[in-house]
Scaffold this motif. Structure first.
Motif, short mmCIF file in Angstrom:
data_model
loop_
_atom_site.label_atom_id
_atom_site.label_comp_id
_atom_site.label_asym_id
_atom_site.label_seq_id
_atom_site.Cartn_x
_atom_site.Cartn_y
_atom_site.Cartn_z
N PRO A 13 16.21 -14.59 13.33
CA PRO A 13 17.39 -15.14 13.01
C PRO A 13 16.88 -16.44 11.97
CG PRO A 13 15.59 -15.59 14.95
CD PRO A 13 14.45 -14.07 14.52
N GLY A 14 16.05 -16.14 11.25
CA GLY A 14 15.81 -16.92 10.27
C GLY A 14 16.44 -16.35 9.55
N ASP A 15 15.60 -17.28 7.62
CA ASP A 15 16.27 -16.31 6.41
C ASP A 15 14.93 -15.05 6.49
OD1 ASP A 15 17.48 -17.77 6.07
OD2 ASP A 15 16.78 -19.44 4.62
N HIS A 16 13.87 -15.60 6.85
CA HIS A 16 12.77 -14.14 6.08
C HIS A 16 11.95 -14.12 7.58
CE1 HIS A 16 10.57 -17.44 4.51
NE2 HIS A 16 9.82 -17.65 4.80
N ILE A 17 10.42 -13.22 7.17
CA ILE A 17 9.90 -12.70 8.10
C ILE A 17 9.05 -12.01 7.40
CG2 ILE A 17 10.72 -11.27 8.99
CD1 ILE A 17 9.54 -11.62 11.74
N ASN A 18 7.21 -12.78 8.07
CA ASN A 18 6.52 -12.00 7.20
C ASN A 18 5.66 -10.96 8.40
OD1 ASN A 18 4.53 -12.97 8.92
ND2 ASN A 18 4.52 -14.92 8.47
N LEU A 61 -1.97 -11.26 1.87
CA LEU A 61 -1.00 -12.81 2.09
C LEU A 61 0.18 -12.87 0.65
CD1 LEU A 61 -2.96 -14.94 3.75
CD2 LEU A 61 -1.59 -13.71 4.85
N ASN A 62 -0.60 -12.58 -0.67
CA ASN A 62 0.37 -12.51 -1.69
C ASN A 62 1.03 -11.36 -2.57
OD1 ASN A 62 -1.45 -14.99 -1.76
ND2 ASN A 62 -3.50 -14.01 -2.76
N SER A 63 0.52 -10.34 -1.28
CA SER A 63 1.98 -9.05 -1.71
C SER A 63 2.87 -9.85 -1.87
CB SER A 63 1.76 -7.45 -0.65
OG SER A 63 2.40 -7.01 -0.88
N PRO A 64 4.00 -8.51 -2.73
CA PRO A 64 5.14 -9.23 -2.41
C PRO A 64 5.96 -8.76 -1.44
CG PRO A 64 4.96 -7.75 -4.47
CD PRO A 64 3.41 -8.33 -4.12
N PHE A 65 5.00 -7.23 -0.34
CA PHE A 65 6.06 -6.44 0.47
C PHE A 65 5.37 -7.34 1.78
CE2 PHE A 65 6.15 -3.42 -2.40
CZ PHE A 65 7.31 -3.00 -2.02
N PHE A 66 4.50 -8.16 1.92
CA PHE A 66 3.91 -9.01 2.80
C PHE A 66 4.63 -9.53 3.72
CE2 PHE A 66 1.85 -13.15 5.14
CZ PHE A 66 1.28 -12.29 6.08
N ILE A 67 6.17 -10.70 2.78
CA ILE A 67 7.76 -10.94 3.24
C ILE A 67 8.62 -9.68 3.79
CG2 ILE A 67 9.08 -13.23 2.52
CD1 ILE A 67 6.33 -13.68 3.57
N LEU A 68 8.70 -9.92 4.31
CA LEU A 68 9.63 -8.68 4.80
C LEU A 68 10.77 -9.09 4.59
CD1 LEU A 68 8.29 -7.30 8.22
CD2 LEU A 68 8.03 -6.57 5.79
N LYS A 69 11.53 -8.17 3.85
CA LYS A 69 12.68 -7.80 3.83
C LYS A 69 13.80 -6.89 4.75
CE LYS A 69 12.55 -8.77 -1.17
NZ LYS A 69 13.39 -8.37 -2.52
N GLN A 70 15.77 -7.81 4.65
CA GLN A 70 16.45 -7.12 5.22
C GLN A 70 15.90 -5.19 5.62
OE1 GLN A 70 19.95 -8.36 5.09
NE2 GLN A 70 21.22 -7.16 6.39
N ASN A 71 15.72 -4.91 6.44
CA ASN A 71 16.26 -3.59 6.22
C ASN A 71 14.87 -2.35 5.78
OD1 ASN A 71 19.29 -2.56 7.49
ND2 ASN A 71 19.63 -2.81 5.49
N ASP A 72 13.10 -3.53 5.85
CA ASP A 72 12.30 -2.89 5.75
C ASP A 72 11.90 -2.69 6.74
OD1 ASP A 72 12.06 -4.06 2.95
OD2 ASP A 72 10.92 -5.18 3.89
N ILE A 73 10.90 -1.39 6.46
CA ILE A 73 10.71 -0.81 7.64
C ILE A 73 9.28 -0.50 7.92
CG2 ILE A 73 10.01 1.79 8.50
CD1 ILE A 73 13.01 3.08 8.04
N VAL A 74 8.79 -1.12 8.81
CA VAL A 74 6.95 -0.94 8.77
C VAL A 74 6.41 0.03 10.15
CG1 VAL A 74 5.25 -3.25 9.70
CG2 VAL A 74 7.58 -3.26 9.32
N TYR A 75 5.86 1.03 9.25
CA TYR A 75 4.71 1.23 10.32
C TYR A 75 3.48 1.80 10.05
CZ TYR A 75 3.23 6.77 11.16
OH TYR A 75 2.78 7.89 12.31
N VAL A 76 2.71 1.71 11.28
CA VAL A 76 1.85 1.38 11.86
C VAL A 76 0.96 3.47 11.75
CG1 VAL A 76 -0.10 0.20 13.04
CG2 VAL A 76 1.86 -0.95 12.47
N GLU A 77 0.23 3.36 11.37
CA GLU A 77 -0.65 4.84 11.31
C GLU A 77 -1.11 5.10 12.61
OE1 GLU A 77 -2.97 7.95 8.80
OE2 GLU A 77 -1.45 6.50 7.13
N PRO A 78 -1.50 6.10 13.28
CA PRO A 78 -2.83 6.04 13.99
C PRO A 78 -4.16 6.51 13.44
CG PRO A 78 -0.92 7.60 14.32
CD PRO A 78 -1.17 6.78 13.52
N ASP A 79 -5.01 6.18 13.78
CA ASP A 79 -5.76 6.44 13.60
C ASP A 79 -6.57 8.04 14.00
OD1 ASP A 79 -7.11 6.20 16.25
OD2 ASP A 79 -8.59 4.04 15.54
#
Length: 113
Positions: A13-18, A61-79
Motif C-alpha cells: 500500500p505504501g511507497d516501499h517496504i523493507n 540494514l545498509n544494503s540497497p537490496f534491503f529496501i525492496l522495489k516493485q517486482n522484486d523477488i525474495v527467495y528464501v532457500e531451504p537449509d
C-alpha cells in the motif's frame, strides 16, 4: 517464495517496504529457511540482478537490496536438513532396515527349529 509460511505476491500500500516487513507479510520464514542466504532478484535496466543477504548480520540494514522495489523477488532457500528430510533415500531407508530385520528374525526362527 521458498521457505516462508505464506508464499505469494503482495501488493504494497505504501511507497516501499523493507525485506523484514515483506517476510512478515509472508508469515515469516519456516524453521527450514536459511537466514544467512536470502536471495533478492531485481530487474534493473533490462537485466536481472541477484543479491544474497545474510539476515544474521547487522549490515544487511545498509544494503540497497534491503529496501525492496516493485517486482522484486525474495527467495528464501531451504537449509540442508530439509533436503535430507525430504530426500527419497531417507524415506526408503526405514523400509529397507525393517525388511532386513524381518528377514533376520525369520532366518533365526527357522534355524532354531
Amino acid at each position: 517464495m521458498g521457505e516462508v509460511n505464506k508464499p505469494s505476491s503482495f501488493t504494497i500500500p505504501g511507497d516501499h517496504i523493507n525485506l523484514l516487513e515483506a517476510l512478515g507479510m509472508a508469515g515469516d520464514m519456516t524453521v527450514y529457511g536459511k537466514r544467512d542466504n536470502v536471495l533478492i532478484i531485481r530487474e534493473q535496466n533490462g537485466q536481472r540482478i541477484m543479491k544474497r543477504l545474510n539476515l544474521n548480520q547487522q549490515d544487511v540494514l545498509n544494503s540497497p537490496f534491503f529496501i525492496l522495489k516493485q517486482n522484486d523477488i525474495v527467495y528464501v532457500e531451504p537449509d540442508k536438513s530439509k533436503a535430507i528430510e525430504y530426500s527419497p533415500n531417507t524415506r526408503i531407508m526405514p523400509v529397507v532396515i525393517a525388511s532386513i530385520s524381518a528377514v533376520a528374525v525369520l532366518i533365526t526362527a527357522v534355524l532354531r527349529k
